[in-house]
Design an enzyme around this catalytic site. Structure first.
Site, PDB file in Angstrom:
ATOM      1  N   HIS A 272      37.724  48.212  50.407  1.00 42.16           N
ATOM      2  CA  HIS A 272      37.744  46.831  50.326  1.00 42.16           C
ATOM      3  C   HIS A 272      38.937  46.448  49.390  1.00 42.16           C
ATOM      4  O   HIS A 272      39.574  47.179  48.475  1.00 42.16           O
ATOM      5  CB  HIS A 272      36.525  46.654  49.749  1.00 42.16           C
ATOM      6  CG  HIS A 272      35.975  45.298  49.320  1.00 42.16           C
ATOM      7  ND1 HIS A 272      35.960  44.244  50.498  1.00 42.16           N
ATOM      8  CD2 HIS A 272      35.805  44.708  48.312  1.00 42.16           C
ATOM      9  CE1 HIS A 272      35.665  43.133  50.016  1.00 42.16           C
ATOM     10  NE2 HIS A 272      35.444  43.142  48.675  1.00 42.16           N
ATOM     11  N   THR A 273      39.612  45.154  49.642  1.00 47.16           N
ATOM     12  CA  THR A 273      40.465  44.663  48.509  1.00 47.16           C
ATOM     13  C   THR A 273      39.940  43.331  48.402  1.00 47.16           C
ATOM     14  O   THR A 273      39.422  42.710  49.237  1.00 47.16           O
ATOM     15  CB  THR A 273      41.967  44.450  49.469  1.00 47.16           C
ATOM     16  OG1 THR A 273      42.015  45.837  49.986  1.00 47.16           O
ATOM     17  CG2 THR A 273      43.089  44.056  48.370  1.00 47.16           C
TER      18      THR A 273
ATOM     19  N   LEU B  48      49.366  34.915  47.016  1.00 43.27           N
ATOM     20  CA  LEU B  48      50.551  35.161  46.268  1.00 43.27           C
ATOM     21  C   LEU B  48      51.230  36.577  46.394  1.00 43.27           C
ATOM     22  O   LEU B  48      51.960  36.874  45.659  1.00 43.27           O
ATOM     23  CB  LEU B  48      50.268  34.909  44.843  1.00 43.27           C
ATOM     24  CG  LEU B  48      49.793  33.457  44.519  1.00 43.27           C
ATOM     25  CD1 LEU B  48      49.469  33.409  43.163  1.00 43.27           C
ATOM     26  CD2 LEU B  48      50.930  32.117  44.775  1.00 43.27           C
ATOM     27  N   GLY B  49      50.421  37.176  47.301  1.00 44.90           N
ATOM     28  CA  GLY B  49      51.084  38.583  47.617  1.00 44.90           C
ATOM     29  C   GLY B  49      50.225  39.762  46.668  1.00 44.90           C
ATOM     30  O   GLY B  49      50.610  40.913  46.513  1.00 44.90           O
TER      31      GLY B  49
ATOM     32  N   CYS C 186      39.547  48.594  55.376  1.00 47.73           N
ATOM     33  CA  CYS C 186      39.679  47.156  54.893  1.00 47.73           C
ATOM     34  C   CYS C 186      40.527  46.480  55.972  1.00 47.73           C
ATOM     35  O   CYS C 186      41.630  46.905  56.356  1.00 47.73           O
ATOM     36  CB  CYS C 186      40.207  46.998  53.582  1.00 47.73           C
ATOM     37  SG  CYS C 186      40.738  45.632  53.030  1.00 47.73           S
TER      38      CYS C 186
ATOM     39  N   TYR D 267      42.066  43.566  55.597  1.00 48.46           N
ATOM     40  CA  TYR D 267      43.342  43.243  55.071  1.00 48.46           C
ATOM     41  C   TYR D 267      44.337  44.144  55.371  1.00 48.46           C
ATOM     42  O   TYR D 267      45.496  43.878  55.783  1.00 48.46           O
ATOM     43  CB  TYR D 267      43.339  42.717  53.552  1.00 48.46           C
ATOM     44  CG  TYR D 267      44.535  42.526  53.022  1.00 48.46           C
ATOM     45  CD1 TYR D 267      45.237  41.531  53.333  1.00 48.46           C
ATOM     46  CD2 TYR D 267      45.341  43.498  52.371  1.00 48.46           C
ATOM     47  CE1 TYR D 267      46.415  40.910  52.912  1.00 48.46           C
ATOM     48  CE2 TYR D 267      46.372  43.140  51.715  1.00 48.46           C
ATOM     49  CZ  TYR D 267      47.186  41.943  52.212  1.00 48.46           C
ATOM     50  OH  TYR D 267      48.362  41.751  51.445  1.00 48.46           O
TER      51      TYR D 267
HETATM   52  N1  COA Z   1      41.797  40.284  56.831  1.00 46.12           N
HETATM   53  C1  COA Z   1      43.102  40.394  57.207  1.00 46.12           C
HETATM   54  N2  COA Z   1      43.893  39.727  56.522  1.00 46.12           N
HETATM   55  C2  COA Z   1      43.476  38.572  55.713  1.00 46.12           C
HETATM   56  C3  COA Z   1      42.094  38.467  55.138  1.00 46.12           C
HETATM   57  C4  COA Z   1      41.205  39.654  56.074  1.00 46.12           C
HETATM   58  N3  COA Z   1      39.943  39.563  55.718  1.00 46.12           N
HETATM   59  N4  COA Z   1      42.372  37.605  54.348  1.00 46.12           N
HETATM   60  C5  COA Z   1      43.231  37.044  54.205  1.00 46.12           C
HETATM   61  N5  COA Z   1      44.342  37.755  55.016  1.00 46.12           N
HETATM   62  C6  COA Z   1      45.694  37.465  55.088  1.00 46.12           C
HETATM   63  C7  COA Z   1      45.868  35.880  55.123  1.00 46.12           C
HETATM   64  O1  COA Z   1      46.067  35.461  56.456  1.00 46.12           O
HETATM   65  C8  COA Z   1      47.080  35.549  54.507  1.00 46.12           C
HETATM   66  O2  COA Z   1      48.381  35.555  55.360  1.00 46.12           O
HETATM   67  P1  COA Z   1      49.348  34.474  55.255  1.00 46.12           P
HETATM   68  O3  COA Z   1      50.281  35.274  54.469  1.00 46.12           O
HETATM   69  O4  COA Z   1      50.126  34.376  56.546  1.00 46.12           O
HETATM   70  O5  COA Z   1      48.668  33.320  54.548  1.00 46.12           O
HETATM   71  C9  COA Z   1      47.445  37.004  53.738  1.00 46.12           C
HETATM   72  O6  COA Z   1      46.264  37.798  53.722  1.00 46.12           O
HETATM   73  C10 COA Z   1      47.704  37.029  52.372  1.00 46.12           C
HETATM   74  O7  COA Z   1      48.399  38.114  51.768  1.00 46.12           O
HETATM   75  P2  COA Z   1      48.396  38.426  50.291  1.00 46.12           P
HETATM   76  O8  COA Z   1      48.792  37.282  49.599  1.00 46.12           O
HETATM   77  O9  COA Z   1      48.994  39.773  50.061  1.00 46.12           O
HETATM   78  O10 COA Z   1      46.660  38.517  49.951  1.00 46.12           O
HETATM   79  P3  COA Z   1      46.084  37.938  48.743  1.00 46.12           P
HETATM   80  O11 COA Z   1      46.327  38.402  47.641  1.00 46.12           O
HETATM   81  O12 COA Z   1      45.792  36.604  49.044  1.00 46.12           O
HETATM   82  O13 COA Z   1      44.487  38.803  49.123  1.00 46.12           O
HETATM   83  C11 COA Z   1      42.510  39.326  50.137  1.00 46.12           C
HETATM   84  C12 COA Z   1      44.081  38.614  50.471  1.00 46.12           C
HETATM   85  C13 COA Z   1      41.902  39.432  51.691  1.00 46.12           C
HETATM   86  C14 COA Z   1      42.183  40.314  49.470  1.00 46.12           C
HETATM   87  C15 COA Z   1      41.568  37.979  49.733  1.00 46.12           C
HETATM   88  O14 COA Z   1      41.818  36.905  50.439  1.00 46.12           O
HETATM   89  C16 COA Z   1      40.210  38.239  49.291  1.00 46.12           C
HETATM   90  O15 COA Z   1      39.901  38.886  48.137  1.00 46.12           O
HETATM   91  N6  COA Z   1      39.169  38.007  50.645  1.00 46.12           N
HETATM   92  C17 COA Z   1      37.824  38.205  50.280  1.00 46.12           C
HETATM   93  C18 COA Z   1      37.440  39.579  50.389  1.00 46.12           C
HETATM   94  C19 COA Z   1      38.072  40.118  51.618  1.00 46.12           C
HETATM   95  O16 COA Z   1      37.708  39.717  52.830  1.00 46.12           O
HETATM   96  N7  COA Z   1      38.723  41.327  51.676  1.00 46.12           N
HETATM   97  C20 COA Z   1      39.356  41.974  52.740  1.00 46.12           C
HETATM   98  C21 COA Z   1      38.343  42.878  53.674  1.00 46.12           C
HETATM   99  S1  COA Z   1      37.888  44.164  52.801  1.00 46.12           S
END
Ligand code: COA
Length: 114
Positions: free
Chosen positions: A52-53, A62-63, A87, A89
């Site tokens: 999980h992230t 913001l990466g 996960c 993501y």
């Molecule tokens: N699965 C895959 N990709 C995802 C995602 C998911 N569930 N949620 C968001 N992303 C992608 C977005 O499309 C975004 O793409 P873009 O750059 O084209 O807009 C990209 O992640 C953003 O990357 P980054 O900035 O590195 O990620 P973040 O710091 O915004 O965090 C998550 C991304 C997923 C960790 C955050 O949105 C989150 O906590 N979501 C709720 C928990 C979750 O769904 N976790 C992942 C499943 S375990």
């Protein structure tokens, strides 16, 4: 003894990511953003299963999740661990955007478990 180890000491504009060994996490200093994993063994392979992230809503896009993944993959590489990207993501966003890390992804030999 300190429970946390600094896994990565980022530059001025990079968030500091900390390896919290006791919690099986890589996390920001405030612990609000994290990557959670589970260590497991398959045959002779030691595996980091990334479960999980999570990044708080106000800090998304913001990466930050990517920085958490880089810390986790660097750790896996330096500890000779394979990675299972459970996960979404990691599997759907981080790895397609950072394909060099695919070399660490665990390739299961299904026949060996039959
Ligand atoms: N699965 C895959 N990709 C995802 C995602 C998911 N569930 N949620 C968001 N992303 C992608 C977005 O499309 C975004 O793409 P873009 O750059 O084209 O807009 C990209 O992640 C953003 O990357 P980054 O900035 O590195 O990620 P973040 O710091 O915004 O965090 C998550 C991304 C997923 C960790 C955050 O949105 C989150 O906590 N979501 C709720 C928990 C979750 O769904 N976790 C992942 C499943 S375990």
């Amino acid at each position: 003894m300190a429970a946390n180890n600094k896994e990565k000491d980022g530059g001025a504009d990079e968030p500091r990511i900390i390896w919290s060994e006791n919690r099986d996490r890589f996390e920001t200093e405030d612990k609000k953003a994290y990557l959670e994993y589970h260590l497991q063994i398959h045959g002779n392979s030691q595996i980091m299963n990334i479960l999980h992230t999570f990044v708080p809503t106000s800090k998304r896009g913001l990466g930050l999740a990517s920085h958490l993944c880089v810390a986790a993959f660097n750790h896996a590489q330096s500890h000779s661990l394979s990675v299972i990207p459970s996960c979404s993501y990691v599997s759907d966003t981080f790895l397609p955007r950072n394909p060099t890390w695919n070399s660490l992804v665990y390739k299961e030999d299904l026949k060996s478990s039959i």
